[in-house]
Design a protein around this motif. Structure first.
Motif, PDB file in Angstrom:
ATOM      1  N   CYS A 128      26.606 145.523  38.367  1.00 43.92           N
ATOM      2  CA  CYS A 128      25.513 145.262  37.408  1.00 43.92           C
ATOM      3  C   CYS A 128      24.476 146.369  37.462  1.00 43.92           C
TER       4      CYS A 128
ATOM      5  N   HIS B 116      34.267 141.761  36.866  1.00 41.64           N
ATOM      6  CA  HIS B 116      32.813 141.897  37.018  1.00 41.64           C
ATOM      7  C   HIS B 116      32.435 143.000  38.003  1.00 41.64           C
TER       8      HIS B 116
ATOM      9  N   HIS C  51      26.952 133.133  40.458  1.00 41.37           N
ATOM     10  CA  HIS C  51      26.637 131.791  40.947  1.00 41.37           C
ATOM     11  C   HIS C  51      27.884 131.111  41.506  1.00 41.37           C
TER      12      HIS C  51
ATOM     13  N   ASN D 229      31.003 134.623  32.430  1.00 38.22           N
ATOM     14  CA  ASN D 229      30.108 135.762  32.277  1.00 38.22           C
ATOM     15  C   ASN D 229      29.595 136.164  33.654  1.00 38.22           C
TER      16      ASN D 229
ATOM     17  N   TYR E  27      26.717 136.099  35.100  1.00 35.09           N
ATOM     18  CA  TYR E  27      25.825 135.179  35.813  1.00 35.09           C
ATOM     19  C   TYR E  27      26.628 134.016  36.400  1.00 35.09           C
ATOM     20  N   GLU E  28      27.574 133.513  35.637  1.00 39.64           N
ATOM     21  CA  GLU E  28      28.421 132.434  36.133  1.00 39.64           C
ATOM     22  C   GLU E  28      29.263 132.909  37.316  1.00 39.64           C
TER      23      GLU E  28
END
Length: 687
Positions: free
Chosen positions: A455, A560, A413, A407, A409-410
């Motif tokens: 995002c 992403h 990070h 996802n 966020y992963e």
């Protein structure tokens, strides 16, 4: 004759500057690959050994590239006291019948220092003492299953590959130096070669086991050979320019006159060993440009002495006969006659060497052209330079494709997690590591910036300044790929005037000294089309500067970063639509999970979209014409010609020319029928 030979060897690229450049590129390449593997979570180290990283080859020699992949999760111990927890431990075992330099490896438990009592792999065998022995065929099935699309597997000794250009071998690291390798440090020698610092470096360098048994042993499938390849590389680095001339001349002689008679049974390694022992035993002052022929004869005399003895020693490992299993008595007789004939008439045979046109340029009536040395240097750079941008692109594609399973966020990070060790290496690394990191870091910044910007655009928020700062940190990746990602983000976020400024800047960067590199598997490699102007910029040896200031790589967007990609191009990420498409993909096609575009057509496509949005018809028309010229240019285009055609087809749709757009999509499908989003576009236009 020796002086003239040295000049000709200089002219074909056997000079210190080009030797250093070859070494630098291949050593940097192995650092980049190892770093990429670690970023992907693999505990492996790649070494490029042999002639390429030694710099002991020429363009005409057409040498292959030897890869050694060290599996660091494994460890071979020679004593139970060396056992370590949480590694796959094997114990090297030998007896009176084990040939020199070879051993068997017994599987041990990783939780306790005890032997394994059950086979782990289908190829394992249990001997009469109940020991589980690991076969050197343990990885054949794994390699074949993952790479069978490349064709039949080719074996050369311990290496396995799918091309005559590449040799690839998996190796296990040894916990300590094998006893027989003390031979290099303990035997008496004059002292001038190897240098004391080289010996010290070798002493602290690892040794490995490679999957190769004695060819005449009934247990050869269970035997493993000790490898000191890294030591040997250091020893060749110790050669002077004149010694390098002699070594390359002997390799040419072997390939021209010896190989046609005995094949590879007398190998380059035998020649290298003869040169090393000759350097060690002869005084340093004999190695001069005036004495190349005599030095080559000395090396051949060393080889002849071994042939008469029927024994060729190993330079780094005691008790080894390099003729054993390679050359029988009948072949020794042949070799003696061939080498004696080569030595006759003051090595006159070198005038018959066709490789690199050496013999032709040695003829007394041939005048040396002033630009021949320079053109050969460009030829060498054209041959080897591609591997550096290729490795950077390949690793970035692998990392970005892997994030498809995460996802957002992963993914963010994950990128930050990659940046931290890269920064540490950049600030505290040794040798080539900081240079390798400097080629990765800007691409990482660009990926992070584009992910965060995507995002913001998705949530209809303005892109914050710290993200713009990340984009700016990425601009040194290459000449323009990350700048175009920034321009694409500006266009997608409605900042067309700012995007136009960036695109104008990028357009001004193009010139004859700029080359585009594409390393995507199943795409045409365009390294052979590098202009001389582009290569000239790399002759000073500053490869990093060449790649950052005179080269472009593919523009890539991950899943992403989708909101930073023009809507029509977003479909490129979903080119694999059917089961048949998936079946035709393999491990090298992970780039197909990304939006991948060559820089120049993407630049003109973005210009068209931006100028259309800004209401500037003249500039829009000029950009469209440039895109057409690119797609139709003679001699082919970059690696992603299908995507360039799709961008042009979209422009035709926007110009209300659906028939012309249909033709471009159709041509794309004819050229590449599977894993091509043009199939979807054709269906859409037919509705």
């Amino acid at each position: 004759m020796s002086r003239h030979l040295s000049r000709v060897l200089d002219d074909i690229g056997v000079i210190q500057d080009m030797t250093d450049l070859r070494r630098h590129i291949h050593l940097l390449r192995e650092k980049l690959r190892t770093m990429g593997l670690k970023l992907q979570g693999f505990n492996e180290t790649l070494y490029i050994v042999g002639s390429q990283s030694e710099g002991s080859t020429t363009v005409g020699m057409d040498s292959d590239t030897d890869h050694m992949m060290i599996l660091n999760n494994y460890l071979v111990v020679f004593d139970w006291a060396e056992w370590e927890k949480d590694k796959i431990i094997m114990l090297a075992i030998r007896d009176n019948t084990t040939p020199p330099q070879l051993c068997y490896i017994q599987r041990l438990r990783s939780d306790l220092p005890l032997k394994m009592d059950q086979p782990v792999n289908p190829t394992d065998e249990v001997d009469e003492e109940g020991r589980v022995l690991m076969s050197n065929k343990w990885d054949d099935e794994l390699i074949w299953e993952s790479s069978k699309h490349l064709g039949p597997m080719i074996s050369h000794g311990p290496s396995k590959s799918f091309s005559d250009k590449v040799d690839f071998v998996f190796a296990f690291p040894c916990a300590s130096m094998p006893e027989e390798c003390e031979f290099l440090f303990s035997r008496p020698r004059p002292g001038h070669y190897p240098k004391p610092e080289t010996l010290e470096r070798a002493r602290h360098c690892p040794t490995f086991l490679v999957p190769q048994g004695h060819p005449f042993s009934e247990h050869k499938h269970l035997q493993w050979r000790i490898s000191t390849s890294l030591w040997e590389r250091f020893l060749v680095f110790d050669f002077t320019a004149e010694q390098q001339h002699v070594y390359i001349l002997l390799k040419m002689i072997r390939k021209s006159f010896i190989k046609p008679v005995v094949g590879d049974n007398l190998s380059t390694f035998h020649m290298k060993t003869a040169v090393m022992f000759t350097i060690e035993s002869c005084q340093p002052d004999i190695w001069s440009r005036d004495n190349i022929i005599a030095c080559a004869v000395n090396c051949l005399n060393t080889l002849l002495r071994w042939i008469r003895m029927g024994k060729c020693p190993h330079f780094t490992t005691g008790g080894v006969n390099l003729f054993d299993g390679k050359i029988d008595k009948r072949m020794l007789f042949k070799l003696h006659n061939i080498i004696t004939q080569i030595k006759s008439h003051n090595m006159w045979c070198i005038y018959q060497i066709e490789m690199d046109m050496l013999g032709f340029h040695l003829l007394p009536d041939i005048r040396i052209l002033d630009d021949r040395r320079h053109s050969n240097q460009l030829k060498i750079l054209r041959e080897i330079l591609f591997w550096i941008p290729s490795q950077v692109s390949f690793t970035m594609s692998e990392l970005m494709s892997a994030s498809r399973q995460q996802n957002i966020y992963e993914a963010v990070h994950g990128i930050i997690g990659h940046l931290q060790p890269l920064h540490f290496i950049h600030n505290s690394g040794f040798s080539l590591e900081p240079e390798a990191v400097s080629l990765f870091l800007p691409h990482m910044y660009g990926s992070l910036a584009s992910t965060l910007a995507s995002c913001c655009i998705f949530r209809q928020l303005p892109v914050p300044q710290f993200v713009i700062n990340l984009y700016e940190l990425s601009f040194t990746s290459d000449l323009m790929s990350t700048k175009l990602k920034y321009a694409s983000m500006l266009y997608c976020s409605g900042q067309c005037a700012a995007a136009a400024q960036v695109l104008t800047h990028c357009d001004g960067l193009l010139g004859p000294d700029v080359h585009h590199y594409c390393s995507c598997y199943d795409r045409p490699h365009t390294n052979t089309d590098q202009s001389d102007a582009h290569l000239e910029a790399g002759l000073d040896g500053n490869i990093t500067k060449l790649l950052k200031s005179h080269s472009t790589l593919c523009v890539r967007f991950s899943i992403h970063e989708l909101c930073c990609v023009p809507e029509h191009l977003q479909y490129e990420m979903f080119r694999t639509m059917t089961h048949e498409d998936q079946q035709l993909r393999h491990l090298g096609n992970k780039w197909m999970d990304l939006v991948m575009i060559d820089c120049v057509p993407f630049l003109h496509y973005l210009q068209y979209l931006v100028y259309r949005q800004l209401g500037q018809p003249a500039r829009k028309t000029a950009a469209l014409q440039k895109l057409k010229d690119y797609v139709h240019q003679p001699g082919g285009i970059g690696g992603h010609g299908d995507t360039a055609g799709h961008m042009l087809a979209h422009c035709m749709e926007l110009e209300n020319e659906p028939d012309e757009a249909f033709d471009y999509y159709q041509q794309s499908v004819l050229h590449c029928p599977r894993n091509n989003i043009a199939n979807w576009h054709l269906a859409r236009l037919l509705q």
